[in-house]
Design an enzyme around this catalytic site. Structure first.
Site, PDB file in Angstrom:
ATOM      1  N   GLY A  47     -18.696  -6.806   0.782  1.00  0.00           N
ATOM      2  CA  GLY A  47     -17.821  -6.504  -0.348  1.00  0.00           C
ATOM      3  C   GLY A  47     -17.028  -5.237  -0.107  1.00  0.00           C
ATOM      4  CG  ASN A  48     -13.467  -4.661  -1.646  1.00  0.00           C
ATOM      5  OD1 ASN A  48     -13.222  -4.256  -2.771  1.00  0.00           O
ATOM      6  ND2 ASN A  48     -13.155  -5.893  -1.237  1.00  0.00           N
ATOM      7  NE  ARG A  49     -16.132   3.599  -2.786  1.00  0.00           N
ATOM      8  CZ  ARG A  49     -15.589   4.806  -2.648  1.00  0.00           C
ATOM      9  NH1 ARG A  49     -15.126   5.192  -1.476  1.00  0.00           N
ATOM     10  NH2 ARG A  49     -15.510   5.617  -3.674  1.00  0.00           N
TER      11      ARG A  49
END
Ligand code: CTP
Ligand code: CA
Length: 235
Positions: free
Chosen positions: A33-35
């Protein structure tokens, strides 16, 4: 009542907006995933709807509570997705006959080549693990390739750069590479951009000009972006 727009300069327009971070599965319990919080894209959608546009919002993963304001908005249709592949399908459908498409989502550049149906277990390995990743399609570039007449396509790019000139240079090259009408560029580092309430962006157009420079709340950034879209369409 917030149902009657106070400013109606986007009335008559249908817009497609993507937001949030995509997740690429590794196995049934894990993902890459990412932020991204999804907040900026939600503000882009809310600003458009509040100014009278019909909005189709494609939301990948967003922080808790971020979507609460869109759920009951009379002019926002929401579709939730998870992977880049899902987002691609949903965004192509949403953008097909839209006047404006804005990609704010943080799309995973890579997905896991062979997703495991079984949970990957330590005891099956030798103390190391290797994930083979393959590139995902560039949805924004696909939207540009499929664009209809009079359709405006907008991208968002989060860049790390130590100097403004470097940020602009990266932004201009990315704008050209994607072929979008407008690219909003914001600087991110470990402290700024993703989880913050405030944002600062420059908007670059297809003549390489900086047409907007705005910093403030994510809603203020969103409104400035829509002003830039209207100005671009009026040319
Ligand atoms: N984007 C997209 N599809 C992808 C990757 C990105 O549509 N597979 C869109 C994003 O939603 C954003 C824009 O492209 O609007 C810029 O994303 P960014 O990650 O900055 O660009 P990339 O081309 O992926 O380049 P980089 O290597 O810098 O990540
Ligand atoms: Ca990327």
């Amino acid at each position: 009542l917030a149902l009657v727009p106070t400013r109606t300069d986007l009335a008559g327009l249908t817009v497609a907006v993507s937001t949030g971070g995509t997740r690429e599965p590794i196995d049934p319990v894990r993902f890459l995933g990412n932020r991204s919080s999804g907040r900026q894209g939600v503000e882009v959608a809310l600003a458009a709807a509040d100014r009278g546009a019909q909005v189709r919002l494609v939301a990948a993963h967003v922080d808790d509570g971020v979507l609460s304001a869109v759920a009951h908005h009379p002019r926002i249709g929401l579709e939730r997705v998870s992977t880049a592949g899902d987002l691609r399908t949903a965004m192509h459908a949403a953008a097909a006959d839209a006047d404006v498409a804005v990609m704010v989502a943080a799309v995973a550049d890579f997905r896991v080549d062979a997703v495991s149906d079984e949970k990957i277990r330590k005891e099956d390995g030798d103390g190391t693990a290797t994930l083979r990743l393959v590139a995902n399609p560039d949805i924004l570039a696909e939207l540009v390739a499929a664009r209809g007449e009079a359709q405006t396509i907008v991208g968002f790019a989060a860049e790390t750069a130590t100097e403004d000139a470097e940020l602009l240079d990266r932004g201009r090259r990315k704008r050209a590479r994607k072929g979008v009408d407008l690219l909003a560029v914001n600087r991110v580092d470990w402290a700024r951009g993703f989880e913050a309430a405030e944002n600062a962006v420059v908007v670059i157009d297809d003549a390489d000009d900086v047409v907007t420079e705005v910093s403030g709340s994510k809603r203020a950034v969103a409104d400035a972006l829509w002003d830039a879209v209207l100005a671009h369409r009026a040319r």
